[in-house]
Enzyme design. Structure first.
Site, mmCIF file in Angstrom:
data_model
loop_
_atom_site.group_PDB
_atom_site.id
_atom_site.type_symbol
_atom_site.label_atom_id
_atom_site.label_comp_id
_atom_site.label_asym_id
_atom_site.label_seq_id
_atom_site.Cartn_x
_atom_site.Cartn_y
_atom_site.Cartn_z
ATOM 1 C CD GLU A 34 -2.999 0.914 2.322
ATOM 2 O OE1 GLU A 34 -3.780 1.864 2.527
ATOM 3 O OE2 GLU A 34 -2.981 -0.136 3.005
ATOM 4 C CE1 TYR A 35 5.765 5.286 3.017
ATOM 5 C CE2 TYR A 35 7.034 4.328 1.206
ATOM 6 C CZ TYR A 35 6.858 5.316 2.167
ATOM 7 O OH TYR A 35 7.768 6.353 2.267
ATOM 8 C CB SER A 81 36.056 13.744 19.936
ATOM 9 O OG SER A 81 37.187 14.455 20.413
ATOM 10 C CG LEU A 82 31.813 12.684 23.819
ATOM 11 C CD1 LEU A 82 30.701 11.718 24.213
ATOM 12 C CD2 LEU A 82 31.557 14.065 24.404
ATOM 13 C CE LYS A 112 31.949 7.094 21.990
ATOM 14 N NZ LYS A 112 32.208 6.456 20.679
ATOM 15 C CD GLU A 168 28.159 8.239 15.878
ATOM 16 O OE1 GLU A 168 29.251 7.664 15.784
ATOM 17 O OE2 GLU A 168 28.039 9.440 16.209
ATOM 18 C CB CYS A 403 33.866 -30.083 -6.364
ATOM 19 S SG CYS A 403 35.402 -29.126 -6.553
#
Length: 658
Positions: A34-35, A81-82, A112, A168, A403
């Site tokens: 349907e979408y 940044s951390l 994180k 992120e 094989c």
């Protein structure tokens, strides 16, 4: 016009609503069919009324090619940044430093996510730009690619004057596993982990490739905002959620550091069961005014810390080694272990990579080894902790376990391979390659359809494709009579392909499409290749001893002779069909680079070959001309350095008109 405009606006509203329900809330209310039908209706209406197309329309998620080099973006608010911490004591030190400056801080603890940090900018509620973090001050504009991520709304639920958020981009575990499987089928080097896969997928020049990778996003910071004044982090997260953004999951707020540490342990225990990868937990001061007072160092904000989880390692015993044959013919040893629990899941198998890895670790069946999960995803052997008494190192087999054909290891490579084109373990990979666009180019025969054909016992090898019956194919899920008829017509059409396509489709090691074309043009008939010597092949301009050896070894296999005989019986063309208009470019080598005004590279390359010339993929002293278009890159620079003539499309066409 008004009725079309109203219908378009209503379809957009419904599609945006259901998109949010599916990708953000994970609670779809309608079926995919349907979408898709509503999206198709919107595409049709917009095609009829192009003046009504807007940048935030659901039809505009996948654009064309992005710029060859992404434009730089300066972040007015640095994407810092951390600071990492690795123990409870280090986190208590962080808390002590915070309390030296502010009183009674409250902390928000959140997982994180291990992905790629990005920024999204909205003006009047509409997404206008998306960029990577870069070095924190300057990133890259990847708007076209970010628009393909379904959980990123192109329009917010209400039109704030301006909003910039940070989040992120990540690749869910199931998307990562499917991507690696496709890469192995296509003989591409697979990504090592979901984070690398997310980063590589987001920096694609073609946004359609990004769209196919199944990326997702979590938003966790408001960088800048006009029209709202949140006073704390938790409040800002709820604001983002209200605006239709997908925020970081299961965040919690605490005043006591003991509760913070308990929450970090709780998140850590969930790692193995989450559908996405995390590598830690983030602890942030909630109050924005307290954050302002705490400030930042030259590298990190003083109001946040990232607790990094150590990789979990456990001892177990190597019980046995199985050797699997992959879709590319590579023999991979798989260790079978006494089951242990790592990162929330039970592990009893892990790859031992190759012969060199086994020798380096001196692995023996019965040894006690240390196991861990690389990136919390892939189990791996770290080391042998105790050798078993009287055990001998494991030896790789000399014949293919699938094989029985002899296996080989080329000089300078770690992999041991089976080169049998009829090896059962390699069937799907061979079939995918055989049907691919650059090979036989069978329209509508992708990996998913081939897997279904194999699962229903209809196809085992390429000749089986030409023996398919419409009534059998029609029974396959999502096919039907019309689709089956179209597929069989596409297969039948390829019987008239030029010989070089069939040679490339055979999947001969080291032989790409250009090398296959050179073989076809030189020997003219498939039968002649069975009698060709290594010396004869090596004499072809563009060939070397390794390629020549590979061709001779392949056509010496009895399985190859059987395969070609079957394909010939099915009616496939076995002769070179190329027609050379003249030889005016004979002995000349061209390198194509950049975007030409009217010709595609494939068209220009075909014209060069039709007039006796050769197309190469790299610039060298043997290059005669470099045919350059717009956005030509390193090849143009190398040509200028080597003083090789550079021509444009006009000069090239003039050459052919003389």
């Amino acid at each position: 016009m008004n009725s079309a405009k109203e219908r378009i606006e209503e379809l957009r509203r419904q599609l945006n609503y259901h998109n949010h329900k599916y990708y953000v809330e994970d609670h779809p209310e309608i079926e995919d069919y349907e979408y898709d039908r509503m999206l198709r209706d919107l595409e049709t209406l917009e095609a009829e009324h192009p003046e009504l197309v807007t940048p935030d329309s659901p039809t505009q998620r996948v654009g064309g090619a992005a710029d060859a080099l992404f434009s730089p973006v300066t972040h007015p608010v640095p994407m810092e940044s951390l600071q990492d911490v690795f123990s409870g004591d280090e986190l208590l030190d962080f808390d002590r430093r915070v309390r030296e400056t502010v009183e009674s801080p409250r902390y928000v603890v959140e997982p994180k996510i291990d992905g790629l940090s990005v920024s999204l900018e909205y003006e009047n509620g509409v997404l206008v730009r998306g960029s990577t973090r870069g070095d924190g001050v300057t990133g890259e504009d990847v708007t076209a690619n970010l628009r393909t991520i379904r959980s990123i709304p192109l329009r917010l639920t209400r039109p704030l004057a301006f909003l910039e958020v940070r989040g992120e981009v990540y690749m869910p575990r199931d998307s990562f596993e499917k991507l690696v499987e496709r890469q192995e089928i296509n003989e591409e080097k697979p990504f090592k982990n979901p984070r690398n896969a997310a980063a590589g997928s987001l920096r694609q020049k073609d946004s359609a490739v990004t769209a196919s990778r199944g990326l997702d996003i979590f938003l966790f910071n408001i960088q800048r905002v006009e029209g709202e004044t949140p006073t704390g982090h938790a409040q800002s997260l709820e604001l983002m959620k209200e605006l239709g953004l997908k925020i970081i999951p299961f965040y919690r707020v605490f005043s006591d550091m003991g509760d913070v540490l308990a929450e970090i342990d709780r998140i850590g225990a969930l790692r193995g069961s989450l559908p996405f990868e995390i590598d830690g937990a983030v602890v942030k001061v909630d109050d924005f005014e307290q954050r302002r007072r705490l400030g930042s160092t030259s590298k990190f904000p003083k109001w946040a810390a990232a607790f990094k989880y150590p990789p979990e390692e456990k001892e177990t015993v190597l019980l046995d080694v199985e050797v699997n044959v992959g879709r590319t013919g590579t023999l991979t040893p798989i260790g079978i272990f006494e089951p242990v629990t790592l990162a929330g899941t039970t592990v009893s198998r892990a790859t031992l990579h190759n012969e060199d890895f086994i020798e380096e670790k001196q692995l023996r069946i019965g040894d006690t080894v240390m196991l861990r999960k690389s990136g919390d995803i892939i189990p791996e052997v770290v080391e042998v902790t105790r050798h078993a008494n009287d055990a001998k190192p494991f030896q790789m087999p000399k014949e293919c376990p699938s094989c029985g054909a002899p296996v080989f290891r080329e000089e300078g490579e770690a992999a041991i391979r089976c080169d049998n084109p009829e090896c059962p373990a390699q069937r799907l990979r061979h079939l995918v390659h055989f049907a691919s666009r650059d090979a036989m180019d069978i329209d509508g025969l992708g990996p998913a359809v081939l897997e279904q054909l194999m699962a229903n016992g209809l196809v085992k090898s390429p000749p089986d494709l030409y023996r398919l019956k419409a009534e059998d194919v029609a029974q396959i899920e999502r096919m039907g009579e019309k689709s089956a008829a179209n597929l069989l017509a596409a297969i039948e059409k390829t019987k008239q392909n030029d010989l070089y396509r069939l040679i490339f489709a055979l999947g001969i090691r080291h032989i790409g499409q250009k090398a296959a074309k050179l073989l076809a043009q030189h020997f003219k008939r498939m039968d002649a290749l069975f009698d060709a010597t290594e010396e004869e092949i090596a004499e072809i301009d563009g060939y070397g001893s390794v390629m020549a050896q590979s061709v001779v070894a392949f056509f010496a296999l009895p399985q190859t002779k059987h395969l070609i005989a079957e394909l010939k019986e099915c009616g496939l063309n076995m002769e070179d069909l190329s027609v050379m208009a003249d030889t005016r470019l004979e002995g000349q080598t061209f390198v194509l680079t950049g975007t030409l005004p009217t010709l595609t590279r494939a068209q220009a390359g075909k014209m060069i070959e039709e007039h006796g010339g050769r197309v190469s993929g790299s610039v060298s002293k043997r290059t005669t001309y470099v045919l350059a278009g717009e956005d030509a890159g390193s090849k143009l620079a190398k040509a200028q350095k080597l003083e090789i003539p550079v021509i444009d499309e006009g000069q090239f066409l003039e050459m052919l008109s003389r």
